[in-house]
Design an enzyme around this catalytic site. Structure first.
Site, PDB file in Angstrom:
ATOM      1  N   CYS A 191       3.663  -1.236 -12.484  1.00  0.00           N
ATOM      2  CA  CYS A 191       4.017  -0.112 -13.371  1.00  0.00           C
ATOM      3  C   CYS A 191       5.178  -0.563 -14.261  1.00  0.00           C
ATOM      4  O   CYS A 191       6.103   0.187 -14.538  1.00  0.00           O
ATOM      5  CB  CYS A 191       4.341   1.144 -12.579  1.00  0.00           C
ATOM      6  SG  CYS A 191       5.613   0.918 -11.365  1.00  0.00           S
ATOM      7  N   GLY A 248      -1.358   5.835  -2.442  1.00  0.00           N
ATOM      8  CA  GLY A 248      -2.163   6.329  -3.565  1.00  0.00           C
ATOM      9  C   GLY A 248      -3.419   5.478  -3.765  1.00  0.00           C
ATOM     10  O   GLY A 248      -4.545   5.986  -3.794  1.00  0.00           O
ATOM     11  N   ALA A 260       0.774  -1.245   0.000  1.00  0.00           N
ATOM     12  CA  ALA A 260       0.000   0.000   0.000  1.00  0.00           C
ATOM     13  C   ALA A 260       0.804   1.294   0.000  1.00  0.00           C
ATOM     14  O   ALA A 260       0.299   2.322  -0.431  1.00  0.00           O
ATOM     15  CB  ALA A 260      -0.946   0.004   1.193  1.00  0.00           C
ATOM     16  N   PRO A 294       3.072   4.451  -0.925  1.00  0.00           N
ATOM     17  CA  PRO A 294       2.765   5.488   0.064  1.00  0.00           C
ATOM     18  C   PRO A 294       1.278   5.776   0.278  1.00  0.00           C
ATOM     19  O   PRO A 294       0.946   6.648   1.068  1.00  0.00           O
ATOM     20  CB  PRO A 294       3.450   6.729  -0.539  1.00  0.00           C
ATOM     21  CG  PRO A 294       3.399   6.498  -2.015  1.00  0.00           C
ATOM     22  CD  PRO A 294       3.523   5.017  -2.221  1.00  0.00           C
TER      23      PRO A 294
HETATM   24  N1  SAM Z   1       0.111   0.884  -4.064  1.00  0.00           N
HETATM   25  C1  SAM Z   1       1.044   1.951  -3.775  1.00  0.00           C
HETATM   26  C2  SAM Z   1       0.422   3.280  -4.134  1.00  0.00           C
HETATM   27  O1  SAM Z   1      -0.487   3.308  -4.978  1.00  0.00           O
HETATM   28  O2  SAM Z   1       0.819   4.311  -3.542  1.00  0.00           O
HETATM   29  C3  SAM Z   1       2.358   1.728  -4.461  1.00  0.00           C
HETATM   30  C4  SAM Z   1       2.927   0.375  -4.164  1.00  0.00           C
HETATM   31  S1  SAM Z   1       4.495   0.049  -4.831  1.00  0.00           S
HETATM   32  C5  SAM Z   1       4.165  -0.226  -6.478  1.00  0.00           C
HETATM   33  C6  SAM Z   1       4.823  -1.549  -4.215  1.00  0.00           C
HETATM   34  C7  SAM Z   1       4.923  -1.659  -2.721  1.00  0.00           C
HETATM   35  O3  SAM Z   1       5.209  -3.030  -2.410  1.00  0.00           O
HETATM   36  C8  SAM Z   1       6.003  -0.829  -2.089  1.00  0.00           C
HETATM   37  O4  SAM Z   1       5.461  -0.021  -1.080  1.00  0.00           O
HETATM   38  C9  SAM Z   1       6.952  -1.854  -1.490  1.00  0.00           C
HETATM   39  O5  SAM Z   1       7.520  -1.440  -0.283  1.00  0.00           O
HETATM   40  C10 SAM Z   1       6.069  -3.065  -1.298  1.00  0.00           C
HETATM   41  N2  SAM Z   1       6.811  -4.346  -1.273  1.00  0.00           N
HETATM   42  C11 SAM Z   1       8.121  -4.554  -1.545  1.00  0.00           C
HETATM   43  N3  SAM Z   1       8.434  -5.864  -1.380  1.00  0.00           N
HETATM   44  C12 SAM Z   1       7.310  -6.478  -1.021  1.00  0.00           C
HETATM   45  C13 SAM Z   1       6.984  -7.820  -0.696  1.00  0.00           C
HETATM   46  N4  SAM Z   1       7.903  -8.789  -0.743  1.00  0.00           N
HETATM   47  N5  SAM Z   1       5.723  -8.096  -0.327  1.00  0.00           N
HETATM   48  C14 SAM Z   1       4.777  -7.146  -0.300  1.00  0.00           C
HETATM   49  N6  SAM Z   1       5.017  -5.855  -0.596  1.00  0.00           N
HETATM   50  C15 SAM Z   1       6.260  -5.516  -0.948  1.00  0.00           C
END
Ligand code: SAM
Length: 456
Positions: free
Chosen positions: A231, A115, A111, A113
């Site tokens: 993305c 969005g 989740a 930051p």
């Molecule tokens: N959904 C967010 C938004 O709309 O603001 C952006 C999410 S970003 C694409 C992916 C997120 O997955 C990051 O916050 C990251 O820290 C987290 N992440 C990284 N490794 C992960 C894992 N092994 N399991 C779950 N989440 C993970």
């Protein structure tokens, strides 16, 4: 320079046009867009030159130019969220889900930051609960900050790995997995990411995406929906994952009510099972790269409704002279845990009671404040909460420069007739936080860790 391996790997994918793709990465600046908080603010009040609406999102707007957002107090009031426009397409998937089932519990697994979580909070009905989860410790604070500013009470923030979430078997009617990815879709916004991109990294990301999904998917309720997004442009992280989801978990692909090519959104199909998927390319759409697909688990959705395990043990609303502070006190459970007073919708409270030993819960409902000598010292969360009844407090309306001083925790002048007590700071009709007048001076209770450091 875009990696040649990336270009090679994208050739032949639906909607990919090499010349356009290369040119758009050379020439154009990414558009700037914001999404309004429909429960807090009417978008026509926002002080920017709004250009055009984002076609797939009711409260999304492009701006003519990029303002210095940090110096707009309304951003800190949670009046809007600065979000890349393509990401707002989540709305089309959620609309489709809500046309099919009633969602009681929704999960945003990755989740930070915030969005997609703030967007979900706008789209879900008031009586649904969003569990907004982020596993990476260093990213949880920014998630908490954005969720608190958004101001909903129907939200729980957790810090768990996908395996921990997967233990909540068949709990969620809707799961959003916005997976960590190789990030090619954001190259225009983050040119440094180009040098980190490699085919090897795509492969590692694809394996991690499968791991995340496999760990978390047991938490999807029968008849529930999964939104999967990245993305990245790479099929290994996108359409091939869609096929894998179908093979491993028997989830069916679900089409959205968005015809192919409308506003440049490309409808693609997974290579084996022809599941509907949606691709966003800058140049075709006014936004960055995005992939999104919707799936449904078989079975009948039975509308999970946790029943609070030990109701009535805590002191309830009637015991606190606080209901005059809350807009919809009826549907809320107000109770004290040690010295802290919380307000939670019933479904949030029962979720907390059922899972606080299993999950690392960082926030649930609204933390109203601390109960000291039979009075409430209000918490910052309460100032920003949508449920706050502002008539319950003396209000201090500030001009922009004063509001910025408040947000910097600097001293600023206010009129002498500020009530000796807690006062709610308001800017253009939106709450920003608390000051307490203690006679010879007032104390600024804006959270230290959130204060803005930028000068005008
Ligand atoms: N959904 C967010 C938004 O709309 O603001 C952006 C999410 S970003 C694409 C992916 C997120 O997955 C990051 O916050 C990251 O820290 C987290 N992440 C990284 N490794 C992960 C894992 N092994 N399991 C779950 N989440 C993970």
């Amino acid at each position: 320079m875009l990696p040649s391996d990336l270009i090679e790997s994208l050739k032949g994918l639906p909607g990919f046009d090499e010349t356009d793709f290369v040119n758009i990465h050379k020439e154009a600046k990414p558009p700037v867009s914001i999404r309004g908080n429909s429960r807090k603010r009417k978008m026509d009040d926002v002080p920017f030159k709004m250009d055009r609406p984002v076609p797939w999102c009711k409260n999304g707007f492009y701006l003519k130019e990029r303002p210095v957002f940090t110096l707009d107090p309304l951003l800190h009031a949670g009046a809007y969220y600065v979000q890349e426009a393509s990401s707002m397409f989540l709305e089309q998937a959620v609309k489709r889900v809500l046309s099919e089932i009633k969602v009681n519990y929704a999960l945003d697994l990755c989740a930070a930051p915030g969005g997609k979580s703030t967007h979900l909070l706008d789209l879900l009905p008031d009586d649904a609960v969003l569990v907004s989860n982020e596993v990476v410790a260093s990213r949880v604070n920014i998630l908490l900050e954005n969720i608190i500013k958004w101001g909903n009470a129907n939200v729980v923030v957790t810090q768990n790995d996908p395996l921990g979430i997967g233990k909540l078997e068949e709990m969620f009617d809707l799961m959003v997995v916005d997976a960590p990815c190789s990030g090619s879709g954001l190259f225009r916004r983050d040119p440094e990411a180009v040098s980190e991109w490699s085919l090897n990294h795509v492969e590692l990301c694809s394996q991690r995406q499968k791991r995340i999904l496999a760990d978390a998917l047991p938490a999807l309720a029968p008849g529930g929906f999964l939104v999967y997004s990245t993305c990245s442009y790479s099929a290994d992280e996108d359409e091939k994952i869609a096929d894998w989801i179908h093979t491993q978990f028997k989830l069916e692909g679900v089409s959205l009510e968005w015809p192919d090519c409308q506003n440049g959104v490309v409808l693609s199909e997974s290579p084996v099972f022809k599941l509907p998927c949606y691709r966003f390319y800058p140049g075709k759409v006014e936004g960055e790269g995005l992939f999104i697909a919707l799936f449904r688990k078989s079975g009948q959705n039975i509308n999970n409704e946790l029943v609070a395990a030990k109701k009535n043990k805590e002191r309830k609303a009637a015991d606190f002279p606080l209901s005059g502070w809350l807009l919809q006190a009826d549907g809320l459970e107000v109770f004290r845990h040690k010295e802290i007073v919380f307000a939670m919708p019933a479904l949030v409270h029962s979720f907390y009671q059922a899972f606080h030993k299993k999950l690392n819960i960082r926030k649930s409902g609204v933390r109203m404040g601390e109960w000291v000598h039979s009075k409430l010292n209000p918490d910052h969360e309460l100032a920003l909460a949508q449920l706050l009844k502002r008539e319950g407090f003396p209000l201090v309306n500030l001009e922009k420069e004063q509001a910025l001083s408040f947000l910097r925790r600097e001293a600023f002048d206010i009129s002498d007739n500020v009530v000796k007590s807690w006062n709610l700071i308001v800017y253009e009709g939106y709450s920003l936080g608390w000051i307490k007048n203690i006679g010879n001076r007032f104390n600024n209770y804006y959270p230290k860790e959130w204060r803005i450091r930028m000068q005008s």
